[in-house]
Design a protein around this motif. Structure first.
Motif, PDB file in Angstrom:
ATOM      1  N   VAL A 166       0.973  -1.184   0.102  1.00  0.00           N
ATOM      2  CA  VAL A 166       0.240   0.002   0.122  1.00  0.00           C
ATOM      3  C   VAL A 166       0.841   1.259  -0.044  1.00  0.00           C
ATOM      4  O   VAL A 166       0.446   2.238  -0.368  1.00  0.00           O
ATOM      5  N   ARG A 167       1.884   1.197   0.741  1.00  0.00           N
ATOM      6  CA  ARG A 167       2.877   2.440   0.564  1.00  0.00           C
ATOM      7  C   ARG A 167       3.546   2.718  -0.592  1.00  0.00           C
ATOM      8  O   ARG A 167       3.887   3.663  -1.195  1.00  0.00           O
ATOM      9  N   ALA A 187       1.232   3.825  -3.023  1.00  0.00           N
ATOM     10  CA  ALA A 187       0.696   5.222  -3.051  1.00  0.00           C
ATOM     11  C   ALA A 187       1.859   5.867  -3.632  1.00  0.00           C
ATOM     12  O   ALA A 187       1.480   7.347  -3.951  1.00  0.00           O
ATOM     13  N   LEU A 188       3.148   5.911  -3.278  1.00  0.00           N
ATOM     14  CA  LEU A 188       4.303   6.516  -3.864  1.00  0.00           C
ATOM     15  C   LEU A 188       4.094   6.642  -5.449  1.00  0.00           C
ATOM     16  O   LEU A 188       4.423   7.638  -6.012  1.00  0.00           O
ATOM     17  N   ALA A 240       1.003   8.903  -6.397  1.00  0.00           N
ATOM     18  CA  ALA A 240       1.482  10.207  -6.310  1.00  0.00           C
ATOM     19  C   ALA A 240       2.484  10.539  -7.454  1.00  0.00           C
ATOM     20  O   ALA A 240       2.424  11.638  -7.762  1.00  0.00           O
ATOM     21  N   ARG A 246       0.016  16.481  -6.915  1.00  0.00           N
ATOM     22  CA  ARG A 246       0.942  16.277  -5.810  1.00  0.00           C
ATOM     23  C   ARG A 246       2.292  16.506  -5.804  1.00  0.00           C
ATOM     24  O   ARG A 246       2.904  16.867  -4.768  1.00  0.00           O
ATOM     25  N   HIS A 282       3.232  -5.061   9.961  1.00  0.00           N
ATOM     26  CA  HIS A 282       2.275  -5.013   8.742  1.00  0.00           C
ATOM     27  C   HIS A 282       1.730  -3.632   8.541  1.00  0.00           C
ATOM     28  O   HIS A 282       1.547  -3.278   7.346  1.00  0.00           O
ATOM     29  N   GLN A 283       2.002  -2.459   9.426  1.00  0.00           N
ATOM     30  CA  GLN A 283       1.766  -1.231   8.906  1.00  0.00           C
ATOM     31  C   GLN A 283       3.002  -0.592   8.580  1.00  0.00           C
ATOM     32  O   GLN A 283       2.810   0.518   7.764  1.00  0.00           O
ATOM     33  N   PRO A 336       4.766  -3.044   5.196  1.00  0.00           N
ATOM     34  CA  PRO A 336       3.851  -3.884   4.981  1.00  0.00           C
ATOM     35  C   PRO A 336       4.403  -5.329   4.162  1.00  0.00           C
ATOM     36  O   PRO A 336       3.530  -6.486   4.438  1.00  0.00           O
ATOM     37  N   SER A 355       5.001  17.454   9.328  1.00  0.00           N
ATOM     38  CA  SER A 355       3.946  16.365   9.353  1.00  0.00           C
ATOM     39  C   SER A 355       3.905  15.691  10.698  1.00  0.00           C
ATOM     40  O   SER A 355       2.764  15.394  11.042  1.00  0.00           O
ATOM     41  N   SER A 356       5.110  15.404  11.372  1.00  0.00           N
ATOM     42  CA  SER A 356       5.176  14.449  12.444  1.00  0.00           C
ATOM     43  C   SER A 356       5.999  14.942  13.605  1.00  0.00           C
ATOM     44  O   SER A 356       5.519  14.488  14.544  1.00  0.00           O
ATOM     45  N   PHE A 374       7.192  15.932  -3.596  1.00  0.00           N
ATOM     46  CA  PHE A 374       5.734  16.098  -3.270  1.00  0.00           C
ATOM     47  C   PHE A 374       5.602  17.375  -2.544  1.00  0.00           C
ATOM     48  O   PHE A 374       6.299  17.909  -1.811  1.00  0.00           O
TER      49      PHE A 374
END
Lengths: 121, 411
Positions: B35-36, B39-40, B43, B49, B149-150, B153, B331-332, B352
């Protein structure tokens, strides 16, 4: 309204939230980020139903997010994905700890009627 | 159209079996991405983006952005270069050269995450090994403070399951044991047996119990089970995640003592679950150049200290100009610290649009490493991985811009 409850927030990674952020899906990203997962006991103490709103207040910031039920969570602990929401609450004070408190954010949680916090882009 | 190999730079797994089908400059099909990674790639092809080069919010040419960035860097007495964890080794080298030419401070995100662990590995305080070394030989895998998993992944699918399961009459049988030390139920813990579930912040106590039992003393039943598990194994691997680092507040000394003690019964190695695809590369390169993995100042020779960490630089107003390369601190990271950057010029490199590019005075929209620009990177386990170019783009690379800036400020 019920009185505030003291909670220690532990942050975690949410791959779908990060993917939505990367793809510029701001609504989906925000919906996945603006949540705190709490134990059944803490939700009950707050008098908040699942998907109800709660205000989180740390030493350095305040945000309003949605409460979610986490049956595996221990009372006194809450879980949030790493995001703009947690960065508002995380503190860094090298006189107390070497690293920012990503895994131990002390907050007061209270029920809230306010909207979920959203920042201007 | 044909399938092109893409070494995925979505995280430090650097999966080398991802393929893309490209038509013109557009990606039409993606194989084997998580999924990561997906997404890259998604984008990458979305013009909404991608960050253009800009100065004070106005789109400009690359040359104009270089001009303004070099002006800001030259007029600031105290410069801070931060990031480079999502850049190739070649760009990292150029970034370090620029820092040296400017007499700047240089730091990366390892200074507030995996830095202490990687330093322990590079200095030999902790044993480590590459994924190719553990493949087919390790028989115990421990995810500690990491829900792969997160965060990564494909980590289990790529580095564990294919090598440690065997098809027998009864079905797929696991040849190695997978367990975890965690503070909550997670997707990763759901496939582990046993799960050592701790209270948040309880890692140090658990390690102390394990040490006590290892020395012949008493301890909790969980710690006893952990030691028995280690004793029964021949080759164990601990995948150390951010949960462990933050719980220990970056102090790995007790953990290293535990690993050393347990190594009397088995071979045990530790692999950091690095997030950014080339953070380990930054640490190894800076270590070779200066003897330190991060928090270095070139203001007067080579100096190292906590005051050269990104957060401390910002918190204490020690930087007059900040160059952020491929990182998104807005962001973090703690916002109460980042507010101290008000009035400080920020120059940002990123493929991005991010909260950090939005806060920057000068933005360089860059090519995506591993997709649009090639080079090399160091995977989380320390192996060097070549990154071929998978598709073309009109964006400049981090390395190219850094070299142009170095020419400007030196000339």
């Amino acid at each position: 309204m019920n009185p505030p409850v003291s909670i220690v927030i532990v942050t975690y990674r949410d791959a779908l939230q990060k993917a939505a952020e990367k793809k510029g899906q701001s609504v989906e990203s925000q919906e996945r980020a603006a949540v705190i997962r709490l134990s059944p006991g803490d939700l009950k103490a707050l008098g908040v139903e699942e998907y109800g709103r709660v205000k989180l207040r740390s030493d350095v910031g305040i945000v309003v997010v949605e409460a979610r039920l986490d049956r595996s969570s221990k009372p006194g602990f809450g879980y949030m994905p790493v995001s703009r929401y947690t960065s508002e609450l995380i503190s860094y004070d090298p006189t107390k700890a070497k690293l920012p408190n990503f895994k131990r954010i002390e907050v007061q949680v209270e029920p809230s009627d306010e909207d979920i916090t959203i920042w201007a882009t | 159209m044909s399938l092109v190999k893409f070494v995925c730079t979505g995280c430090s797994c650097l999966c080398d079996d991802t393929e893309i089908e490209v038509e013109g400059t557009q990606i039409k099909k993606i194989n084997n991405a998580c999924v990561r990674g997906a997404a890259l790639l998604s984008a990458a092809d979305n013009p909404q983006r991608r960050a253009p080069c800009s100065v004070n919010g106005q789109e400009t040419s690359l040359a104009e952005a270089v001009e303004e960035a070099s002006r800001l860097l030259q007029q600031a007495p105290r410069r801070l270069i931060f990031g480079l964890d999502n850049s190739t080794l070649e760009a990292q080298a150029a970034g370090m050269e620029l820092a040296q030419a400017l007499g700047a401070v240089i730091d990366d995100s390892s200074s507030f995450c995996h830095g202490p662990l990687i330093e322990s590995i590079l200095t030999g305080a902790l044993p480590s090994g590459s994924l190719s070394q553990i493949k087919d030989t390790a028989d115990l895998f421990i995810y500690w403070g990491s829900n792969a998993h997160q965060s990564h992944p494909r980590h289990l699918a790529k580095f564990f399951l294919p090598f440690y399961t065997e098809l027998e009459e009864a079905g797929w049988v696991q040849k190695a044991q997978l367990c975890c030390v965690e503070v909550r139920d997670s997707e990763t813990s759901s496939v582990c047996e046993p799960v050592f579930k701790l209270l948040p912040g309880g890692d140090r106590d658990f390690i102390a119990q394990v040490l006590n039992i290892s020395g012949g003393g008493e301890g909790t039943p969980e710690a006893k089970t952990f030691v028995e598990l280690i004793k029964r194994s021949h080759f164990g691997v601990i995948f150390a995640g951010l949960g462990l680092t933050y719980s220990l507040d970056g102090d790995y000394s007790l953990f290293a003592e535990m690993v050393q003690k347990l190594s009397q019964w088995t071979r045990l190695v530790v692999i950091p679950m690095v997030g950014h695809f080339n953070m380990r590369g930054f640490n190894e390169s800076l270590y070779k150049k200066t003897g330190y993995i991060n928090k270095v100042s070139f203001a007067s020779g080579i100096s190292h200290g906590e005051e050269f960490g990104f957060l401390e630089q910002v918190r204490s107003h020690l930087a007059d100009c900040v160059l952020v390369i491929g990182s998104d601190p807005f962001s973090s990271l703690p916002h109460h610290v980042l507010r101290e950057l008000e009035g400080v010029p920020i120059i940002c490199f990123d493929p991005f649009i991010t909260p950090t590019t939005k806060a920057a005075q000068v933005v360089f929209g860059t090519a995506i490493s591993g997709l649009e620009v090639g080079g090399r990177a160091i995977r989380m386990d320390g192996d060097e991985i070549p990154l071929p170019v998978a598709k073309s783009s009109g964006y400049p690379s981090d390395e190219e811009i850094l070299k142009r800036l170095a020419e400007k400020v030196s000339g």
